[in-house]
Structures are given as C-alpha cells and as structure tokens.
Design a protein around this motif. Structure first.
Motif, PDB file in Angstrom:
ATOM      1  N   ARG A 128       0.814  -1.218   0.000  1.00  0.00           N
ATOM      2  CA  ARG A 128       0.000   0.000   0.000  1.00  0.00           C
ATOM      3  C   ARG A 128       0.850   1.271   0.000  1.00  0.00           C
ATOM      4  N   GLU A 129       2.123   1.164   0.370  1.00  0.00           N
ATOM      5  CA  GLU A 129       2.979   2.347   0.420  1.00  0.00           C
ATOM      6  C   GLU A 129       3.758   2.526  -0.878  1.00  0.00           C
ATOM      7  N   ARG A 130       4.450   1.473  -1.329  1.00  0.00           N
ATOM      8  CA  ARG A 130       5.244   1.587  -2.551  1.00  0.00           C
ATOM      9  C   ARG A 130       4.415   1.387  -3.817  1.00  0.00           C
ATOM     10  N   GLY A 131       3.247   0.755  -3.690  1.00  0.00           N
ATOM     11  CA  GLY A 131       2.398   0.513  -4.854  1.00  0.00           C
ATOM     12  C   GLY A 131       1.980   1.779  -5.583  1.00  0.00           C
ATOM     13  N   PRO A 132       1.446   2.793  -4.868  1.00  0.00           N
ATOM     14  CA  PRO A 132       1.067   4.034  -5.558  1.00  0.00           C
ATOM     15  C   PRO A 132       2.245   4.731  -6.240  1.00  0.00           C
ATOM     16  N   TRP A 133       3.418   4.674  -5.611  1.00  0.00           N
ATOM     17  CA  TRP A 133       4.614   5.285  -6.197  1.00  0.00           C
ATOM     18  C   TRP A 133       4.958   4.609  -7.530  1.00  0.00           C
ATOM     19  N   LEU A 134       4.926   3.267  -7.560  1.00  0.00           N
ATOM     20  CA  LEU A 134       5.195   2.539  -8.804  1.00  0.00           C
ATOM     21  C   LEU A 134       4.103   2.794  -9.840  1.00  0.00           C
ATOM     22  N   ASN A 135       2.859   2.897  -9.381  1.00  0.00           N
ATOM     23  CA  ASN A 135       1.747   3.183 -10.299  1.00  0.00           C
ATOM     24  C   ASN A 135       1.936   4.509 -11.021  1.00  0.00           C
ATOM     25  N   SER A 136       2.502   5.495 -10.352  1.00  0.00           N
ATOM     26  CA  SER A 136       2.704   6.810 -10.952  1.00  0.00           C
ATOM     27  C   SER A 136       3.937   6.851 -11.837  1.00  0.00           C
ATOM     28  N   LEU A 137       5.010   6.197 -11.379  1.00  0.00           N
ATOM     29  CA  LEU A 137       6.301   6.356 -12.022  1.00  0.00           C
ATOM     30  C   LEU A 137       6.515   5.405 -13.202  1.00  0.00           C
ATOM     31  N   ALA A 138       6.110   4.141 -13.039  1.00  0.00           N
ATOM     32  CA  ALA A 138       6.404   3.138 -14.074  1.00  0.00           C
ATOM     33  C   ALA A 138       5.814   3.490 -15.443  1.00  0.00           C
ATOM     34  N   PRO A 139       4.564   3.998 -15.532  1.00  0.00           N
ATOM     35  CA  PRO A 139       4.042   4.335 -16.863  1.00  0.00           C
ATOM     36  C   PRO A 139       4.846   5.428 -17.571  1.00  0.00           C
ATOM     37  N   LEU A 140       5.241   6.483 -16.849  1.00  0.00           N
ATOM     38  CA  LEU A 140       5.989   7.559 -17.491  1.00  0.00           C
ATOM     39  C   LEU A 140       7.388   7.103 -17.893  1.00  0.00           C
ATOM     40  N   LEU A 141       8.039   6.336 -17.024  1.00  0.00           N
ATOM     41  CA  LEU A 141       9.349   5.803 -17.391  1.00  0.00           C
ATOM     42  C   LEU A 141       9.233   4.833 -18.555  1.00  0.00           C
ATOM     43  N   GLY A 142       8.157   4.047 -18.569  1.00  0.00           N
ATOM     44  CA  GLY A 142       7.944   3.123 -19.678  1.00  0.00           C
ATOM     45  C   GLY A 142       7.761   3.844 -20.998  1.00  0.00           C
ATOM     46  N   MET A 143       6.935   4.890 -21.004  1.00  0.00           N
ATOM     47  CA  MET A 143       6.728   5.653 -22.230  1.00  0.00           C
ATOM     48  C   MET A 143       8.036   6.269 -22.720  1.00  0.00           C
ATOM     49  N   ALA A 144       8.850   6.777 -21.782  1.00  0.00           N
ATOM     50  CA  ALA A 144      10.147   7.340 -22.172  1.00  0.00           C
ATOM     51  C   ALA A 144      11.043   6.271 -22.767  1.00  0.00           C
ATOM     52  N   GLY A 145      11.124   5.128 -22.093  1.00  0.00           N
ATOM     53  CA  GLY A 145      11.973   4.047 -22.581  1.00  0.00           C
ATOM     54  C   GLY A 145      11.518   3.515 -23.928  1.00  0.00           C
ATOM     55  N   GLY A 146      10.197   3.390 -24.120  1.00  0.00           N
ATOM     56  CA  GLY A 146       9.674   2.874 -25.378  1.00  0.00           C
ATOM     57  C   GLY A 146       9.943   3.804 -26.539  1.00  0.00           C
ATOM     58  N   ALA A 147       9.685   5.102 -26.346  1.00  0.00           N
ATOM     59  CA  ALA A 147       9.881   6.059 -27.433  1.00  0.00           C
ATOM     60  C   ALA A 147      11.358   6.218 -27.787  1.00  0.00           C
ATOM     61  N   LEU A 148      12.211   6.376 -26.762  1.00  0.00           N
ATOM     62  CA  LEU A 148      13.630   6.588 -27.020  1.00  0.00           C
ATOM     63  C   LEU A 148      14.296   5.316 -27.526  1.00  0.00           C
ATOM     64  N   GLY A 149      13.953   4.182 -26.905  1.00  0.00           N
ATOM     65  CA  GLY A 149      14.536   2.909 -27.333  1.00  0.00           C
ATOM     66  C   GLY A 149      14.164   2.563 -28.762  1.00  0.00           C
ATOM     67  N   CYS A 150      12.902   2.808 -29.133  1.00  0.00           N
ATOM     68  CA  CYS A 150      12.468   2.542 -30.501  1.00  0.00           C
ATOM     69  C   CYS A 150      13.234   3.430 -31.482  1.00  0.00           C
ATOM     70  N   GLY A 151      13.395   4.712 -31.134  1.00  0.00           N
ATOM     71  CA  GLY A 151      14.130   5.616 -32.007  1.00  0.00           C
ATOM     72  C   GLY A 151      15.563   5.161 -32.233  1.00  0.00           C
ATOM     73  N   LEU A 152      16.232   4.708 -31.168  1.00  0.00           N
ATOM     74  CA  LEU A 152      17.611   4.238 -31.290  1.00  0.00           C
ATOM     75  C   LEU A 152      17.692   2.961 -32.119  1.00  0.00           C
ATOM     76  N   LEU A 153      16.761   2.040 -31.906  1.00  0.00           N
ATOM     77  CA  LEU A 153      16.768   0.790 -32.674  1.00  0.00           C
ATOM     78  C   LEU A 153      16.543   1.045 -34.158  1.00  0.00           C
ATOM     79  N   VAL A 154      15.584   1.919 -34.457  1.00  0.00           N
ATOM     80  CA  VAL A 154      15.285   2.208 -35.861  1.00  0.00           C
ATOM     81  C   VAL A 154      16.471   2.872 -36.544  1.00  0.00           C
ATOM     82  N   GLU A 155      17.189   3.711 -35.797  1.00  0.00           N
ATOM     83  CA  GLU A 155      18.301   4.451 -36.387  1.00  0.00           C
ATOM     84  C   GLU A 155      19.545   3.584 -36.573  1.00  0.00           C
ATOM     85  N   PHE A 156      19.807   2.684 -35.612  1.00  0.00           N
ATOM     86  CA  PHE A 156      21.108   2.009 -35.611  1.00  0.00           C
ATOM     87  C   PHE A 156      21.034   0.488 -35.757  1.00  0.00           C
TER      88      PHE A 156
END
Length: 393
Positions: A128-156
């Motif tokens: 109940r304490e760390r769950g809300p923190w992960l709920n907020s943070l993981a989606p934004l970090l995931g979107m960043a990783g997906g967009a940037l990682g895809c761009g790097l893979l497509v380029e190189f």
C-alpha cells in the motif's frame, strides 16, 4: 517444490516491470508514425486516427473492464491483457498498410487499458505504500523508454519496422511465464456483470474543485496527445531533423521530466503543484510555439523540458485535488468521469487540428494547437490563484 514468486519485493518488481513494458510498447509506434506515413502515403489526419483509436480503446477498457480483476482475479486478467498485447505486436510486426496499424493499435489500447487497471490494483494489493509510487512512475518511465529505445533501434539496428516488436514479443512472453508463478492475492468474487457497467458520477462535494482544475487537467492531457501524435512529424517539418530519433527523444524528454516531477514533488501540497503546473504549461508550449516558428531544435528541447514539468506537476496537482474528495463508494464513478474527460482531451484536439493541416500546413496547425494549450493553462493559472476572503470594513 515448484518455483514461485513469494516475496513482496519480487512481486513488486515483476508487476512494476510489466507495467513499464506495457507502457513502453504503447509509446514505441510513435517515433515510427512519420516512417509509416511516408511508406504508405496516408495523410496526417489518418495518422492521428491511428493514435486516437488507441486512446478510445484504452478508455473503453478502463471504463468497461477496469474492475474485471476484482472479480476474475488479478493474474487471470493480466494474462488476458498479455495475450491481446502479443496479438497487437504480431500485427505491428506484419503490418503492410494503414488498416493493419489501426487494428494493431486498437488491440494495444484494449490490452493496455485492461493491464493498467489490473496491474495498478495488484501493486496496491502487494504494498500500500510503494504501490502508488510505482503506479505513478512506471508508466511515465515506460513511455520514455519505449519512445527513445524505438528511435535508437530504428536508427542504428537492422529491420527498423520489425525489430522493436520482436523484442517486445520476447519480453511479454518471458514476463507471462514469470506471471504464471505469481500467486494471486485476490480470490474470485461475484458481481462481474454489474462491474462491467461504467459508472460516471462526480460527487457533489467534488464538483466545484473539478471545474476549477479542469482547464489545467485538459491542458496536461492535450499536451500528451500532441507529443504522441504530431510531434515527430512536426520536428521533421520544422527543423529537418530525423523524425524517428529526435521524435522519440522529445517524447522521452516530456515523460522523463514529468516522472522527475512526480517523484521529486510528491510531498508538495496540491495548490502549489497546480500553480507550478499551470505556469510551466504556459511557458513550455510558448517556447515550443517559438521553436515551430523559427525551426530551432534547441528551443524544442528546452520547451519539452519545461512542458514536461507542467505535465507532471499539473497531473499530480489535479489528481491530488479532486480524487481524495470522493467517499470510498464514489471513487469508481469519479475516476471514470475523470478518465473520460482526460482521454477526450488526449485525442480529440489532435484529430480536430489534423483536419486543418491541408490548409495551414503542419507547422501552422501545430501553432494553433499550442495556442489552445496555452489558453487552457492560462485559465489554470487564474484558477490556481488563492482566493482571499473579503476583509470587513
């Protein structure tokens, strides 16, 4: 004795990794939109429809299937979402036209909506304490990783339109196998059919506050829609830069700035968050407007960081202002209403502005979009100013 994931740290890690991967996959097609558009020759309007069907499907899944895991169990529903996500990855991998993209994005929206709800609830079940923190943070970090990682893979890397989906397929299969070892903490409960009915209701005690924060909340989600639909093509049109690599980078810049705010400012009071969010969602889009006008990549970068601060602080301030006002029995209806308003702002402005691209060009349509965001944020600035009581005499 068969292997199982029993410790709370291991469960949190697996569930958080799943949430991260779902949102990373959701952002991965964004840097590729300009490539798809060039390869298959469809207009900006249809490009925004590819983005919008994802948002509509995700909203439908949140509204109609958001409480499925309360009745069928968390693990079963997450496994079902994984099956839908794997099907969407296969469709993306084999796509050879606009129709394939629309179907793949629709399946992905359904999968992401179902998974987001079930994984969010499962994280709260475990901690109940760390769950809300992960709920907020993981989606934004995931979107960043997906967009940037895809761009790097497509380029190189080789096979630019297939490799990223192969990697996600592998990740989802491995995570699904691990999930089978995760004991379900929630037994099945009756009432499934009743749970499938959407509840849209704003409690009387929350209405005044919702109206006050609504302009800022709409600006936050409209900015997200702008970056995930139009930004990669806009950067190419305005600066001539690589739409895949730089487009993925600016999406990552927005979401990483937002994630930093969510984490770093999590102890700030709601009123202070609202003021910061409103101010930076005026300043950031104004910098982006100038970047479009002058074609300056550096201004795009600076505007993205400032806008990301508004994205994170505005969202956190709005949710912290409104959601605690609901009683436990009113939360589902208020959340549903909040989601509807937010996701309409996420996709409808992009669709509307895309119809103006043939007349105004992408640069002109983007400037109009950003002007609308600035106007909403200015209303947010006005509404976030503390109201002083009139002094007697």
């Amino acid at each position: 004795m068969p292997f199982s994931i029993s410790s709370s740290v291991a469960r949190l890690s697996l569930l958080g990794a799943l949430l991260f991967t779902f949102l990373a996959a959701s952002a991965a097609p964004t840097p590729l939109y300009a490539t798809y558009q060039q390869a298959w020759g469809f207009s900006t309007f249809w490009l925004t429809w590819v983005f919008a069907v994802y948002a509509f499907a995700l909203l439908a899944a949140l509204l109609v299937g958001g409480r499925l895991s309360d009745h069928l169990g968390r693990r079963a529903v997450i496994l079902g979402a994984l099956a839908l996500e794997v099907a969407s990855m296969l469709l993306f991998h084999q796509a050879n036209g606009l129709a394939d993209l629309v179907v793949a994005r629709t399946l992905q929206g359904l999968a992401t909506g179902i998974a987001t709800s079930a994984l969010g609830a499962a994280l709260l079940d475990v901690d109940r304490e760390r769950g809300p923190w992960l709920n907020s943070l993981a989606p934004l970090l995931g979107m960043a990783g997906g967009a940037l990682g895809c761009g790097l893979l497509v380029e190189f890397a080789p096979a630019p339109l297939q490799l990223v989906y192969r990697l996600f397929l592998l990740l989802f299969v491995l995570q699904g196998l691990l999930l089978l070892r995760l004991p379900d903490l929630l037994p099945r409960q009756p009432g499934l059919l009743a749970a499938l009915r959407p509840q849209l209701a704003v409690p009387p005690q929350a209405r005044a506050v919702l109206w006050r924060v609504l302009p800022l909340e709409l600006a936050v989600w409209a900015v997200g829609g702008f970056y995930l639909s139009l930004m990669p093509g806009l950067i190419k049109a305005a600066t001539g830069a690589n739409a895949v690599l730089i487009g993925g980078g600016v999406v990552a810049g927005l979401t990483l700035s937002g994630a930093a705010c969510l984490h770093g400012l999590r102890f700030w009071p709601a009123a202070r968050l609202l003021r910061l969010g409103a101010g930076t969602l005026v300043a950031g889009p104004a910098l982006l407007w100038l970047a479009v006008l002058g074609g300056h990549l550096g201004l795009f970068a600076l505007g993205t960081v400032v806008t990301g601060i508004g994205f994170g602080s505005g969202f956190l301030g709005a949710t912290r202002s409104v959601l605690p006002l609901a009683e436990p029995t009113q939360r589902a209806g208020l959340l549903a209403a909040f989601y509807v308003l937010s996701y309409l702002a996420f996709c409808l402005p992009a669709l509307a502005v895309s119809t103006l691209v043939p007349r105004l060009g992408l640069d002109g349509a983007a400037q109009l979009y950003l002007a609308g965001v600035i106007l909403l944020a200015l209303l947010g600035v006005r509404n976030s100013v503390p109201r002083r009581c009139a002094q007697p005499g």
